[in-house]
Every structure is written in C-alpha cells, then in structure tokens.
Design a protein around this motif. Structure first.
Motif, mmCIF file in Angstrom:
data_model
loop_
_atom_site.group_PDB
_atom_site.id
_atom_site.type_symbol
_atom_site.label_atom_id
_atom_site.label_comp_id
_atom_site.label_asym_id
_atom_site.label_seq_id
_atom_site.Cartn_x
_atom_site.Cartn_y
_atom_site.Cartn_z
ATOM 1 N N MET A 19 0.805 -1.177 0.193
ATOM 2 C CA MET A 19 -0.105 0.033 0.022
ATOM 3 C C MET A 19 1.002 1.271 0.134
ATOM 4 O O MET A 19 0.387 2.383 -0.519
ATOM 5 C CB MET A 19 -0.826 -0.032 1.275
ATOM 6 C CG MET A 19 -1.918 1.173 1.101
ATOM 7 S SD MET A 19 -3.061 1.205 -0.213
ATOM 8 C CE MET A 19 -3.983 -0.085 0.230
ATOM 9 N N ASP A 20 1.900 1.235 0.652
ATOM 10 C CA ASP A 20 3.036 2.429 0.634
ATOM 11 C C ASP A 20 3.406 2.603 -0.568
ATOM 12 O O ASP A 20 3.534 3.910 -1.340
ATOM 13 C CB ASP A 20 4.098 2.285 1.765
ATOM 14 C CG ASP A 20 3.713 1.939 3.263
ATOM 15 O OD1 ASP A 20 2.669 2.574 3.337
ATOM 16 O OD2 ASP A 20 4.324 1.540 4.164
ATOM 17 N N VAL A 21 3.802 1.672 -1.374
ATOM 18 C CA VAL A 21 4.426 1.904 -2.902
ATOM 19 C C VAL A 21 3.161 2.409 -3.860
ATOM 20 O O VAL A 21 3.594 3.227 -4.480
ATOM 21 C CB VAL A 21 4.714 0.303 -3.217
ATOM 22 C CG1 VAL A 21 5.105 0.451 -4.696
ATOM 23 C CG2 VAL A 21 6.249 -0.050 -2.366
ATOM 24 N N VAL A 22 2.087 1.706 -3.794
ATOM 25 C CA VAL A 22 0.754 2.376 -4.421
ATOM 26 C C VAL A 22 0.441 3.738 -4.024
ATOM 27 O O VAL A 22 0.450 4.489 -5.098
ATOM 28 C CB VAL A 22 -0.354 1.148 -4.323
ATOM 29 C CG1 VAL A 22 -1.327 1.832 -5.108
ATOM 30 C CG2 VAL A 22 0.111 -0.075 -4.785
ATOM 31 N N SER A 23 0.572 4.102 -2.830
ATOM 32 C CA SER A 23 0.175 5.376 -2.692
ATOM 33 C C SER A 23 1.122 6.543 -3.187
ATOM 34 O O SER A 23 0.860 7.536 -3.460
ATOM 35 C CB SER A 23 0.096 5.600 -1.022
ATOM 36 O OG SER A 23 -0.822 4.581 -0.476
ATOM 37 N N ASN A 24 2.405 5.929 -2.902
ATOM 38 C CA ASN A 24 3.639 6.858 -3.456
ATOM 39 C C ASN A 24 3.422 7.009 -4.877
ATOM 40 O O ASN A 24 3.618 8.040 -5.530
ATOM 41 C CB ASN A 24 4.941 6.274 -3.257
ATOM 42 C CG ASN A 24 5.997 7.211 -3.456
ATOM 43 O OD1 ASN A 24 6.274 8.216 -3.192
ATOM 44 N ND2 ASN A 24 6.914 6.604 -4.422
ATOM 45 N N ASN A 25 3.081 6.121 -5.555
ATOM 46 C CA ASN A 25 2.926 6.205 -7.096
ATOM 47 C C ASN A 25 1.739 7.149 -7.426
ATOM 48 O O ASN A 25 1.748 7.815 -8.553
ATOM 49 C CB ASN A 25 2.480 4.586 -7.766
ATOM 50 C CG ASN A 25 3.746 4.005 -7.814
ATOM 51 O OD1 ASN A 25 4.998 4.390 -7.691
ATOM 52 N ND2 ASN A 25 3.553 2.467 -7.805
ATOM 53 N N LEU A 26 0.516 7.063 -6.844
ATOM 54 C CA LEU A 26 -0.415 7.941 -6.826
ATOM 55 C C LEU A 26 -0.173 9.531 -6.644
ATOM 56 O O LEU A 26 -0.654 10.381 -7.206
ATOM 57 C CB LEU A 26 -1.726 7.363 -5.857
ATOM 58 C CG LEU A 26 -2.466 6.005 -6.577
ATOM 59 C CD1 LEU A 26 -3.507 5.838 -5.687
ATOM 60 C CD2 LEU A 26 -3.172 6.668 -7.967
#
Length: 259
Positions: A19-26
């Motif tokens: 979730m941290d990685v996806v949030s950073n992408n967004l």
C-alpha cells in the motif's frame, strides 16, 4: 494454529508495504518523468512437516506429512523505467529524452567539503540560475560533456544528440548516460537515481526533444485497482487472523477444563 497467526500477520505486513508503494505512485502521478514502483513478494522457504517419534505406519514409515508454507515477505521494490508520454510545452528550457528508456540527464548534487556527486534524472524541466548555469528545479547543476553548462540567455536550441547551439555556435553538449540495465540503478529521492557497482553504460541512441517534458508513467486507474485489491487482501488476512485467535482462545480457556 500459531503458525497460521504468523502467516496471516506477515501477509498483513506485506500488504501494508504494498500500500505504501501504490500510494507513493499515486502521489507522483503528476510528477515530471516519475517512474512507478511495484513490490515483488517472495515466499519464505517451505518447511518439511513430519510426525515426531512416529514411524510405525506401514504406508508412511518416515512419518513425513509434506511441506507447508509460512507466508511471504517483500523481496524487492522494482522500478519500471518505461518512457512516459511527452507533453509539448514550447519552453526552450524544457527537455525530454525520447526513444530510449535507459538514458538519463546527468546532474551534480553538492555534498560535503564542496564536493559534488553525480546523479541522474529523466526530469528535464530545467532553468537558468543567477549565474546563467543550467540547473534542475531543485537547483542541481545540469552537466555537459565538458562540465557545467553556462548560457547567456534562454534563446538557444538543442539538437537530437543533446548539442546546445546558441548564437550560431555549439556551446555545450548535454552529458547523457545510457545504461545497459536499469535494475542496477537505485532511487535516492528528488526524482534522482544513482548507479551501483554493477551499472554499465552503452552509447546513447535516443533523441533529445526540446520544448517537451516527459510525463509520469503511472497509470492512475491501474494503481487505484491495485489499491482496492491490496485492501481486500489485507481485510481477508485480518479476518483469518481473528478467527485463528478466537480458536486459540477457546483451546486455551475451555479445552481440558474440569467441570
């Protein structure tokens, strides 16, 4: 039962990191030339289970019950260096690298003792500082093949190979590093990457486009779908953990109670 608690718990931790990685992408969907990351999971080594002190079975004298898995954890964070779409800006100071996913502009980042460290970026939204030097948005010097690039105005042109032409003369050439394997690069923040001891170079075969900026290669719709999937996986592991915890509580507090 205890093993099941650990398996679900580790999976929840892995989901949190995802979730941290996806949030950073967004969060960087509109960041110039940002390269999206994805989390690669790897399973813990399988464990061979066998019955202790039980080898009397004629059909299975070894007592082996088979292998069990103990969940998974984060293996690595993989970065996709595929080129994003080019947006026309008509600004002479904006530049983008086209037709080459493995090439980067070279910048000099100041460190201690007045020393500079070489880093790389795909973000070509450059500017001129008070000394006429070509710099990034953060103020880092953009390097040419002969050192710092100094211009007397924003009136200049850039050829396909990165040669900067001003007042009819070639005054500098952008130092563009083209690497053979981008998996050897490491992100360091501020939209910069650095090389490692395994990084190797190759000749630049792309095109420098003046008046264009490369957009992020993040697909916001795909990232939203990934976020929902991760949330569902986290909730499923949470429910499994709670069920196992309830079963364990009954085993401890009720089984074997003398009435």
């Amino acid at each position: 039962m205890i093993r099941g608690l650990y398996t679900s718990g580790w999976s929840m931790l892995a989901n949190s990191k995802q979730m941290d990685v996806v949030s950073n992408n967004l969060a960087n969907v509109n960041t110039t030339a940002f390269k999206k990351d994805t989390l690669i999971l790897e399973s813990f080594p399988d464990m061979l289970v066998r019955r202790i002190n039980d080898s009397r079975s004629a059909s299975n004298p070894s007592g082996r019950l088979g292998n069990v898995q103990l969940g998974n954890d984060v293996g690595e964070v993989f970065t996709y260096y595929t080129q994003g779409q080019l947006q026309k800006t008509d600004n002479n100071l904006d530049m983008a690298i086209s037709n080459c996913d493995t090439a980067f502009f070279t910048v000099a980042v100041p460190g201690g003792n007045e020393e500079y460290t070489e880093y790389y970026t795909r973000d070509g939204s450059f500017a001129l500082n008070a000394y006429g030097q070509l710099v990034t948005k953060e103020g880092y010097l953009v390097m040419g093949q002969n050192g710092v690039i100094t211009l007397n105005s924003e009136n200049f042109s850039v050829s396909d190979d990165g040669t900067i032409i001003q007042d009819g003369e070639a005054v500098a050439r952008l130092l563009i590093r083209n690497f053979t394997d981008t998996t050897t690069l490491r992100k360091v923040g501020s939209n910069l990457v650095q090389r490692t001891e395994n990084t190797q170079e190759q000749p630049f075969d792309g095109v420098v486009r003046q008046g264009y900026l490369e957009q992020s290669n993040v697909n916001s719709i795909n990232e939203m779908i990934n976020m929902i999937t991760i949330m569902r996986s986290y909730e499923a592991n949470q429910k499994i953990l709670q069920a196992q915890d309830g079963t364990l509580e009954k085993a401890v507090n009720e089984i074997g109670v003398v009435r």
